[in-house]
Design an enzyme around this catalytic site. Sequence first.
Site, mmCIF file in Angstrom:
data_model
loop_
_atom_site.group_PDB
_atom_site.id
_atom_site.type_symbol
_atom_site.label_atom_id
_atom_site.label_comp_id
_atom_site.label_asym_id
_atom_site.label_seq_id
_atom_site.Cartn_x
_atom_site.Cartn_y
_atom_site.Cartn_z
ATOM 1 N N ASP A 124 54.384 42.053 37.063
ATOM 2 C CA ASP A 124 55.595 41.564 36.732
ATOM 3 C C ASP A 124 55.785 41.133 35.224
ATOM 4 O OD1 ASP A 124 54.516 39.102 36.319
ATOM 5 O OD2 ASP A 124 54.783 38.400 38.626
ATOM 6 N N HIS A 175 61.637 35.813 33.260
ATOM 7 C CA HIS A 175 62.543 36.951 32.811
ATOM 8 C C HIS A 175 63.352 36.423 31.679
ATOM 9 C CE1 HIS A 175 62.935 39.097 37.181
ATOM 10 N NE2 HIS A 175 61.763 38.699 36.593
ATOM 11 N N GLY A 189 47.954 33.968 32.246
ATOM 12 C CA GLY A 189 49.033 34.611 33.107
ATOM 13 C C GLY A 189 49.684 33.174 33.726
ATOM 14 N N ASP A 237 49.752 30.239 35.829
ATOM 15 C CA ASP A 237 48.807 29.228 36.344
ATOM 16 C C ASP A 237 48.847 29.008 38.087
ATOM 17 O OD1 ASP A 237 47.707 26.572 37.270
ATOM 18 O OD2 ASP A 237 48.181 25.746 35.247
ATOM 19 N N LEU A 238 47.756 29.704 38.438
ATOM 20 C CA LEU A 238 47.710 30.069 39.821
ATOM 21 C C LEU A 238 47.438 28.631 40.555
ATOM 22 C CD1 LEU A 238 45.274 32.967 39.609
ATOM 23 C CD2 LEU A 238 47.564 32.980 40.066
HETATM 24 O O1 T3D Z 1 54.954 32.773 40.380
HETATM 25 C C1 T3D Z 1 55.013 33.862 39.751
HETATM 26 O O2 T3D Z 1 55.951 33.872 38.995
HETATM 27 C C2 T3D Z 1 54.133 34.782 39.851
HETATM 28 C C3 T3D Z 1 53.809 35.451 38.687
HETATM 29 C C4 T3D Z 1 52.586 35.877 38.703
HETATM 30 C C5 T3D Z 1 52.224 36.551 37.316
HETATM 31 C C6 T3D Z 1 50.792 36.405 36.948
HETATM 32 O O3 T3D Z 1 50.294 36.328 36.012
HETATM 33 S S1 T3D Z 1 49.585 36.807 38.417
HETATM 34 C C7 T3D Z 1 48.056 36.569 37.514
HETATM 35 C C8 T3D Z 1 47.652 35.487 37.314
HETATM 36 N N1 T3D Z 1 46.268 35.490 36.459
HETATM 37 C C9 T3D Z 1 45.181 35.843 37.072
HETATM 38 O O4 T3D Z 1 44.882 36.078 38.072
HETATM 39 C C10 T3D Z 1 44.142 35.737 35.945
HETATM 40 C C11 T3D Z 1 42.998 34.582 36.469
HETATM 41 N N2 T3D Z 1 41.844 34.279 35.702
HETATM 42 C C12 T3D Z 1 40.876 35.125 35.266
HETATM 43 O O5 T3D Z 1 40.864 36.101 36.089
HETATM 44 C C13 T3D Z 1 39.968 34.597 34.326
HETATM 45 O O6 T3D Z 1 39.947 33.531 34.049
HETATM 46 C C14 T3D Z 1 39.898 35.496 33.110
HETATM 47 C C15 T3D Z 1 39.574 36.942 33.446
HETATM 48 C C16 T3D Z 1 41.262 35.470 32.374
HETATM 49 C C17 T3D Z 1 38.934 34.812 32.258
HETATM 50 O O7 T3D Z 1 37.756 34.671 32.700
HETATM 51 P P1 T3D Z 1 36.595 33.811 32.106
HETATM 52 O O8 T3D Z 1 35.392 33.886 32.996
HETATM 53 O O9 T3D Z 1 36.524 34.031 30.651
HETATM 54 O O10 T3D Z 1 37.266 32.213 32.128
HETATM 55 P P2 T3D Z 1 37.297 31.453 33.610
HETATM 56 O O11 T3D Z 1 35.893 30.800 33.724
HETATM 57 O O12 T3D Z 1 37.593 32.287 34.721
HETATM 58 O O13 T3D Z 1 38.313 30.491 33.431
HETATM 59 C C18 T3D Z 1 38.380 29.324 32.495
HETATM 60 C C19 T3D Z 1 39.071 28.113 33.040
HETATM 61 O O14 T3D Z 1 40.422 28.664 33.031
HETATM 62 C C20 T3D Z 1 38.464 27.947 34.631
HETATM 63 O O15 T3D Z 1 38.948 26.710 34.563
HETATM 64 P P3 T3D Z 1 37.639 25.548 34.858
HETATM 65 O O16 T3D Z 1 36.530 26.061 35.873
HETATM 66 O O17 T3D Z 1 37.008 25.674 33.503
HETATM 67 O O18 T3D Z 1 38.331 24.155 35.105
HETATM 68 C C21 T3D Z 1 39.800 28.726 35.298
HETATM 69 O O19 T3D Z 1 39.950 28.032 36.512
HETATM 70 C C22 T3D Z 1 41.022 28.424 34.434
HETATM 71 N N3 T3D Z 1 41.864 29.398 34.534
HETATM 72 C C23 T3D Z 1 41.704 30.713 34.207
HETATM 73 N N4 T3D Z 1 42.993 31.472 34.700
HETATM 74 C C24 T3D Z 1 43.750 30.579 34.972
HETATM 75 C C25 T3D Z 1 43.133 29.190 35.220
HETATM 76 N N5 T3D Z 1 43.694 28.376 35.654
HETATM 77 C C26 T3D Z 1 44.737 28.627 36.263
HETATM 78 N N6 T3D Z 1 45.620 29.668 36.400
HETATM 79 C C27 T3D Z 1 44.952 30.638 35.737
HETATM 80 N N7 T3D Z 1 45.619 31.954 35.911
#
Ligand code: T3D
Length: 261
Positions: free
Chosen positions: A143, A88, A64, A66-67
């Site tokens: 969204d 969109h 999703g 990039d937070l």
């Molecule tokens: O601005 C706008 O337009 C708003 C729009 C919003 C739309 C959205 O998408 S809001 C939702 C955003 N997404 C999330 O909240 C999901 C965040 N990620 C997670 O919850 C988990 O990563 C997962 C459940 C998807 C996977 O978990 P896991 O344990 O398999 O992996 P991990 O260790 O969490 O992630 C691996 C790496 O990816 C990690 O980085 P690192 O520590 O190895 O350097 C993590 O920070 C990075 N990563 C994962 N998701 C994101 C991310 N980095 C940035 N943004 C992310 N969404």
Amino acid sequence: MNYDHILYDVAEGVATITLNRPQTLNAFNDAMIAETTAVIKQAGRDEAVRCVVLTGNGRAFSSGQDLADVQSRGDNFSIGAHLRHGYHQLILQMVNLEKPIIGAINGVAAGAGCGVALAADIRVASDRASFMLAFSRVGLIPDSGVNWLLPRLIGQARAYEMAITADKVSAAQALAWGMVNRVVPADQLMATVLAWATSLAAGPTLAYGLTKRAMNKAWTTSLAEALGYEAYLQEIAGRSEDSGEGVLAFLGKREPQFKGR
Ligand code: T3D
């Protein structure tokens, strides 16, 4: 064209788009949203492309938005404007593309990544894939079209449950709910999808595109209007080269050679 955050390949009528930021589980930054949108537009214009496959590099489809990127923007960042100018355009480009899009869901599809997966016409999931409306974990509502697309696929009660729990839904559960068309072992995902896509790419592309248009429009019209629109589009399909070829092939007891027009 060169892309920094996606891979793009065209072979045998199939365009394969691979989201390519594996270090973030293919989180969308602005450039990846723009590149994916642009390449789908290009695939629409390219007569050599008759089916599109969308997948992710590495162990995820997409996590999703990039937070970290959002966090770095500071207080003046407008999510509404970001959605309108970014996601969109991507979702509409996918839904309005008059060629089939197969989502090859190779791993987790979270947040807007789930929205993008849902905007494909067909989803084939790896048995390691999962779907997660992660939005509420960061205090947001779904969204990227999720509120429109997901209840239509699985019903509002399940969609709302996914939204407010943000629990991961497994590929098997997604199949049982009708979110995906097939689930296959992870090591067979791309072979399965590419075989299907190649066969679709040899089909009557114009008719496939008009079917998508008719079904999309039918969500928001009465039955009488849908019937009228079907007749209008069928007039176009019925006059196409592929329709003529299909009838001749049937009567000649041979396989049709569709050209996509
Ligand atoms: O601005 C706008 O337009 C708003 C729009 C919003 C739309 C959205 O998408 S809001 C939702 C955003 N997404 C999330 O909240 C999901 C965040 N990620 C997670 O919850 C988990 O990563 C997962 C459940 C998807 C996977 O978990 P896991 O344990 O398999 O992996 P991990 O260790 O969490 O992630 C691996 C790496 O990816 C990690 O980085 P690192 O520590 O190895 O350097 C993590 O920070 C990075 N990563 C994962 N998701 C994101 C991310 N980095 C940035 N943004 C992310 N969404």
